[in-house]
Design an enzyme around this catalytic site. Structure first.
Site, PDB file in Angstrom:
ATOM      1  N   LYS A   1       4.544  14.129   6.702  1.00  0.00           N
ATOM      2  CA  LYS A   1       4.231  12.922   6.626  1.00  0.00           C
ATOM      3  C   LYS A   1       3.400  12.130   7.714  1.00  0.00           C
ATOM      4  CE  LYS A   1       7.593   9.950   5.562  1.00  0.00           C
ATOM      5  NZ  LYS A   1       6.464   9.055   4.595  1.00  0.00           N
TER       6      LYS A   1
ATOM      7  N   LYS B   1       1.267  15.878  -4.723  1.00  0.00           N
ATOM      8  CA  LYS B   1       1.968  16.170  -3.365  1.00  0.00           C
ATOM      9  C   LYS B   1       3.039  17.515  -3.319  1.00  0.00           C
ATOM     10  CE  LYS B   1       0.079  12.572  -1.531  1.00  0.00           C
ATOM     11  NZ  LYS B   1      -0.780  12.109  -3.068  1.00  0.00           N
TER      12      LYS B   1
ATOM     13  N   GLY C   1      -0.842   8.104   7.443  1.00  0.00           N
ATOM     14  CA  GLY C   1      -1.096   6.981   7.575  1.00  0.00           C
ATOM     15  C   GLY C   1      -1.153   6.541   9.080  1.00  0.00           C
TER      16      GLY C   1
ATOM     17  N   ASP D   1       2.720  13.338   2.335  1.00  0.00           N
ATOM     18  CA  ASP D   1       1.564  13.981   2.181  1.00  0.00           C
ATOM     19  C   ASP D   1       1.744  15.379   1.338  1.00  0.00           C
ATOM     20  OD1 ASP D   1       0.060  11.952   3.495  1.00  0.00           O
ATOM     21  OD2 ASP D   1       1.109  12.690   5.339  1.00  0.00           O
TER      22      ASP D   1
ATOM     23  N   SER E   1      -0.371   4.500   0.318  1.00  0.00           N
ATOM     24  CA  SER E   1      -0.966   3.702  -1.103  1.00  0.00           C
ATOM     25  C   SER E   1       0.125   3.735  -1.852  1.00  0.00           C
ATOM     26  CB  SER E   1      -2.150   4.527  -1.378  1.00  0.00           C
ATOM     27  OG  SER E   1      -1.779   5.995  -1.466  1.00  0.00           O
TER      28      SER E   1
ATOM     29  N   GLU F   1       8.540   5.690  10.370  1.00  0.00           N
ATOM     30  CA  GLU F   1       8.926   6.187   9.313  1.00  0.00           C
ATOM     31  C   GLU F   1      10.196   7.171   9.598  1.00  0.00           C
ATOM     32  OE1 GLU F   1       4.838   5.988   6.508  1.00  0.00           O
ATOM     33  OE2 GLU F   1       5.260   7.988   7.771  1.00  0.00           O
TER      34      GLU F   1
ATOM     35  N   ASP G   1       9.498   5.161   0.608  1.00  0.00           N
ATOM     36  CA  ASP G   1       8.275   5.813   1.224  1.00  0.00           C
ATOM     37  C   ASP G   1       7.560   6.951   0.771  1.00  0.00           C
ATOM     38  OD1 ASP G   1       6.438   5.973   3.533  1.00  0.00           O
ATOM     39  OD2 ASP G   1       7.871   6.482   4.902  1.00  0.00           O
TER      40      ASP G   1
END
Length: 229
Positions: free
Chosen positions: A102, A129, A105, A92, A36, A111, A89
């Site tokens: 990360k 985060k 998603g 999380d 997002s 990534e 990028d």
């Protein structure tokens, strides 16, 4: 971890994205993450391309590639690249020492390749985060299906508890055709060691601990932009 409402969180994500996109220059190859927060950055890059910015991009997921193409951003085959000028990028979780989790998603493998290729790997986040220690968020682990049970057993031996990710009652499948194990290791005292231990497991394609891969984290908190590097 900070608790903020969704409207404020989205405003912070947008502010961080706008700050990161300013680093993109004409002629750059840009690595585009998934999630997002990164979506805000991709949409802003699309506006700049419409205004004349000349870039090409490598996408970390099919959905990112489709979004970028829809905005007029040219996409390169990630597998053909030896270097990426700048990547943007999300994460999380992150710490001030630039250790990340990360992969929420499901795009962590691509990534990680993009981050590894990037001369300037920028992470953008809202204030929620930032953590003192990683581990409140589980560590996503992409695993080749035939090695699922073996990898699960090895995660247990490292003190983790893995759960197979599912969506709608079916096992989640990555863009690479693999499974995701979400592994809970509790709060992680030594991310570098755990990363190294996970890297030794056969059949584990990639894990969501990103250590020594990030140039800077751009975090928005309220009206402030804070940069960790």
């Amino acid at each position: 971890m900070a608790t903020i409402d969704q409207t404020q969180q989205d405003a912070e994500k947008l502010a961080a994205a706008l700050a990161a996109v300013k680093f993109v220059k004409d002629g750059d190859i840009v690595g585009l993450g998934t999630g997002s927060t990164t979506t805000f950055a991709i949409k802003e890059l699309g506006k700049r391309v419409k205004d004349g910015l000349k870039i090409t991009a490598a996408a970390s997921s099919i959905r990112t590639e489709e979004l970028a193409k829809s905005l007029g951003i040219g996409i390169l085959d990630l597998g053909t690249l030896s270097q990426i000028d700048i990547s943007i990028d999300g994460a999380d979780e992150f710490t001030e020492t630039l250790d990340l989790i990360k992969g929420g998603g499901g795009a962590l493998f691509r990534e990680k390749i993009i981050a590894s290729l990037s001369k300037n790997a920028i992470i953008i986040t809202d204030a929620s985060k930032k953590v003192k220690k990683l581990g409140a968020f589980t560590v996503p682990i992409e695993v080749i299906p035939l090695a699922y049970q073996y990898v699960s057993d090895q995660i247990n031996k490292l003190g983790g508890k893995g759960i197979l990710r599912s969506v709608g009652g079916k096992s989640y499948t990555t863009d690479n055709g693999n499974l995701i194990i979400d592994a809970d290791f509790g709060l992680i005292n030594d991310p570098a060691k755990l990363s190294s231990d996970l890297n030794q497991i056969n059949g584990l394609l990639a894990h969501g601990l990103f250590v020594n891969t990030t140039s800077k984290v751009i975090m928005s908190e309220g009206t402030d932009i804070i940069v960790f590097e």
